[in-house]
Design a protein around this motif. Structure first.
Motif, mmCIF file in Angstrom:
data_model
loop_
_atom_site.group_PDB
_atom_site.id
_atom_site.type_symbol
_atom_site.label_atom_id
_atom_site.label_comp_id
_atom_site.label_asym_id
_atom_site.label_seq_id
_atom_site.Cartn_x
_atom_site.Cartn_y
_atom_site.Cartn_z
ATOM 1 N N GLU A 42 -0.033 -0.834 -1.529
ATOM 2 C CA GLU A 42 -1.133 -1.715 -1.150
ATOM 3 C C GLU A 42 -0.685 -3.161 -0.988
ATOM 4 N N ASN A 43 0.510 -3.480 -1.456
ATOM 5 C CA ASN A 43 1.021 -4.833 -1.323
ATOM 6 C C ASN A 43 1.148 -5.186 0.157
ATOM 7 N N PRO A 44 0.484 -6.278 0.618
ATOM 8 C CA PRO A 44 0.532 -6.623 2.042
ATOM 9 C C PRO A 44 1.936 -6.711 2.618
ATOM 10 N N GLY A 45 2.920 -7.038 1.772
ATOM 11 C CA GLY A 45 4.277 -7.146 2.264
ATOM 12 C C GLY A 45 4.894 -5.818 2.644
ATOM 13 N N ASN A 46 4.238 -4.712 2.296
ATOM 14 C CA ASN A 46 4.795 -3.388 2.539
ATOM 15 C C ASN A 46 4.107 -2.630 3.670
ATOM 16 N N TRP A 47 3.188 -3.291 4.379
ATOM 17 C CA TRP A 47 2.576 -2.655 5.550
ATOM 18 C C TRP A 47 2.200 -3.729 6.566
ATOM 19 N N SER A 48 2.080 -3.314 7.809
ATOM 20 C CA SER A 48 1.821 -4.263 8.890
ATOM 21 C C SER A 48 0.363 -4.196 9.326
ATOM 22 N N PRO A 49 -0.251 -5.339 9.641
ATOM 23 C CA PRO A 49 -1.649 -5.339 10.098
ATOM 24 C C PRO A 49 -1.789 -4.984 11.569
ATOM 25 N N MET A 151 -17.391 -1.310 2.710
ATOM 26 C CA MET A 151 -16.084 -0.990 2.149
ATOM 27 C C MET A 151 -15.577 -2.123 1.255
ATOM 28 N N ILE A 152 -15.793 -3.361 1.686
ATOM 29 C CA ILE A 152 -15.358 -4.501 0.866
ATOM 30 C C ILE A 152 -16.166 -4.574 -0.414
ATOM 31 N N ASP A 153 -17.483 -4.372 -0.311
ATOM 32 C CA ASP A 153 -18.339 -4.400 -1.502
ATOM 33 C C ASP A 153 -17.964 -3.293 -2.484
ATOM 34 N N ALA A 154 -17.441 -2.198 -1.969
ATOM 35 C CA ALA A 154 -17.013 -1.080 -2.820
ATOM 36 C C ALA A 154 -15.584 -1.279 -3.322
ATOM 37 N N GLN A 155 -14.996 -2.455 -3.023
ATOM 38 C CA GLN A 155 -13.645 -2.817 -3.438
ATOM 39 C C GLN A 155 -12.592 -1.843 -2.887
ATOM 40 N N THR A 156 -12.831 -1.388 -1.669
ATOM 41 C CA THR A 156 -11.853 -0.558 -0.980
ATOM 42 C C THR A 156 -10.593 -1.376 -0.719
ATOM 43 N N THR A 157 -9.437 -0.776 -0.843
ATOM 44 C CA THR A 157 -8.189 -1.513 -0.660
ATOM 45 C C THR A 157 -8.052 -1.999 0.783
ATOM 46 N N SER A 158 -7.306 -3.082 0.938
ATOM 47 C CA SER A 158 -7.086 -3.642 2.272
ATOM 48 C C SER A 158 -6.405 -2.639 3.195
ATOM 49 N N HIS A 195 -6.669 -8.089 11.405
ATOM 50 C CA HIS A 195 -5.732 -9.112 10.945
ATOM 51 C C HIS A 195 -6.386 -10.036 9.913
ATOM 52 N N ALA A 196 -7.704 -10.247 10.039
ATOM 53 C CA ALA A 196 -8.429 -11.025 9.031
ATOM 54 C C ALA A 196 -8.444 -10.284 7.699
ATOM 55 N N ASN A 197 -8.581 -8.958 7.764
ATOM 56 C CA ASN A 197 -8.541 -8.133 6.559
ATOM 57 C C ASN A 197 -7.205 -8.275 5.845
ATOM 58 N N TYR A 198 -6.127 -8.375 6.612
ATOM 59 C CA TYR A 198 -4.781 -8.517 6.040
ATOM 60 C C TYR A 198 -4.645 -9.835 5.273
#
Length: 241
Positions: A42-49, A151-158, A195-198
Motif C-alpha cells: 500500500e506504500n505509494p512508493g511501491n505502485w504507480s498512479p 470508499m474513502i469514508d470506509a477507509q479503503t486503501t489508496s 492521480h489525486a487519490n495517489y
C-alpha cells in the motif's frame, strides 16, 4: 511405576508448553510479516498512479506534476489569485500543456471557481451544468464521484481505490453507448481523480472530490482548463484545510 508415570507426564506437559510457545511466536512472526508485506504493497512508493489504458491519462499525470512542483516551492503566505497564477505559470512550463489548450485558454478567475470549495459535494453542480455531456455520461460521473466518497469514508486503501478507478475506466472505454466527447470528459476526470487519490492525505475525501469537480467544470473549455482548474482547487484547498 508412579515415578515413571510422573516423569512421563512432566515431559509431555513441558513439550506441549514449549511447542505452544513456539507456535504462538511463529504465528505472531508470520502475522507481522504479513502486515509488513501488506503495508509495503500500500506504500505509494511501491505502485504507480498511472493507467496506460486511459488515452487521456496525460491529464492526470500533468495535474500531479504541477502540484508536485508547486508544493516543492509553495510560499508561506499567498492568496487564492496568486495560487492560480502560480499553478498556471507552472503548467505553461510543461510541453504537454500547450497541445491541451486547442488554441484557446482563458485564465482562471478565483471568483468563478470559489463555489467549488464552499459547496458540499459540488460535483453535482459541475456535472449537471456541463452541456457537452449526455445523460448517460453524467450518470457515470455521478456514480464515480459518489462511489469514491463512500470508499474513502470506509477507509479503503489508496491502492484499492486506484484499482477501482482503473476498472471503471475500462468499462467507460469499452462502452458502445457513450460518445467520444463523453469518454474524453469522463476519462480526463477519472485520470485526475486517480492521480489525486495517489497524493491525497488519508481519510480526506475532498482531494478526489474537488479533482473531479474541477476537471468536469474546466473541461467545458478544454483539457488544459480541466487540469489547471483541478490543480488550483487542490492547492487553494490545502491552504484552508
Amino acid at each position: 511405576m508412579k515415578k515413571l508415570l510422573s516423569l512421563s507426564l512432566f515431559l509431555s506437559l513441558t513439550f506441549l508448553s514449549c511447542s505452544t510457545d513456539e507456535d504462538i511466536e511463529m504465528e505472531a512472526s508470520q502475522s507481522n510479516a504479513s502486515a509488513s508485506i501488506n503495508h509495503k504493497k500500500e506504500n505509494p512508493g511501491n505502485w504507480s498512479p498511472q493507467n496506460a489504458a486511459n488515452p487521456y491519462d496525460q491529464a492526470g499525470i500533468l495535474y500531479r506534476q504541477i502540484l508536485e512542483q508547486y508544493n516543492a516551492n509553495v510560499p508561506t503566505t499567498t492568496t487564492p489569485s496568486q495560487i492560480i497564477f502560480d499553478i498556471e505559470s507552472i503548467a505553461n512550463g510543461f510541453s504537454d500543456f500547450a497541445p491541451m489548450k486547442n488554441n484557446s485558454y482563458s485564465p482562471i478567475a478565483y471568483n468563478n471557481i470559489s463555489w467549488i470549495l464552499t459547496t458540499e459535494e459540488s460535483y453535482h453542480i459541475a456535472i449537471s451544468n456541463n452541456n457537452n455531456l449526455s445523460i448517460t455520461a453524467k450518470n457515470q460521473l455521478e456514480t464515480l464521484a459518489s462511489t469514491l466518497i463512500q470508499m474513502i469514508d470506509a477507509q479503503t486503501t489508496s491502492k484499492s481505490i486506484h484499482d477501482y478507478i482503473v476498472g471503471f475506466e475500462a468499462s467507460i472505454s469499452s462502452s458502445t453507448v457513450l460518445t467520444a466527447t463523453d469518454k474524453k470528459t469522463i476519462l480526463t476526470s477519472s485520470s485526475i481523480a486517480r492521480h489525486a487519490n495517489y497524493q491525497r492525505k488519508k481519510g480526506r475525501r475532498w482531494d478526489i472530490h474537488h479533482g473531479i469537480t474541477g476537471a468536469v467544470y474546466g473541461d467545458n473549455e478544454n483539457m488544459a482548463k480541466a487540469v489547471t482548474t483541478a490543480a488550483s482547487i487542490s492547492a487553494i484547498g490545502n491552504t484552508i484545510n
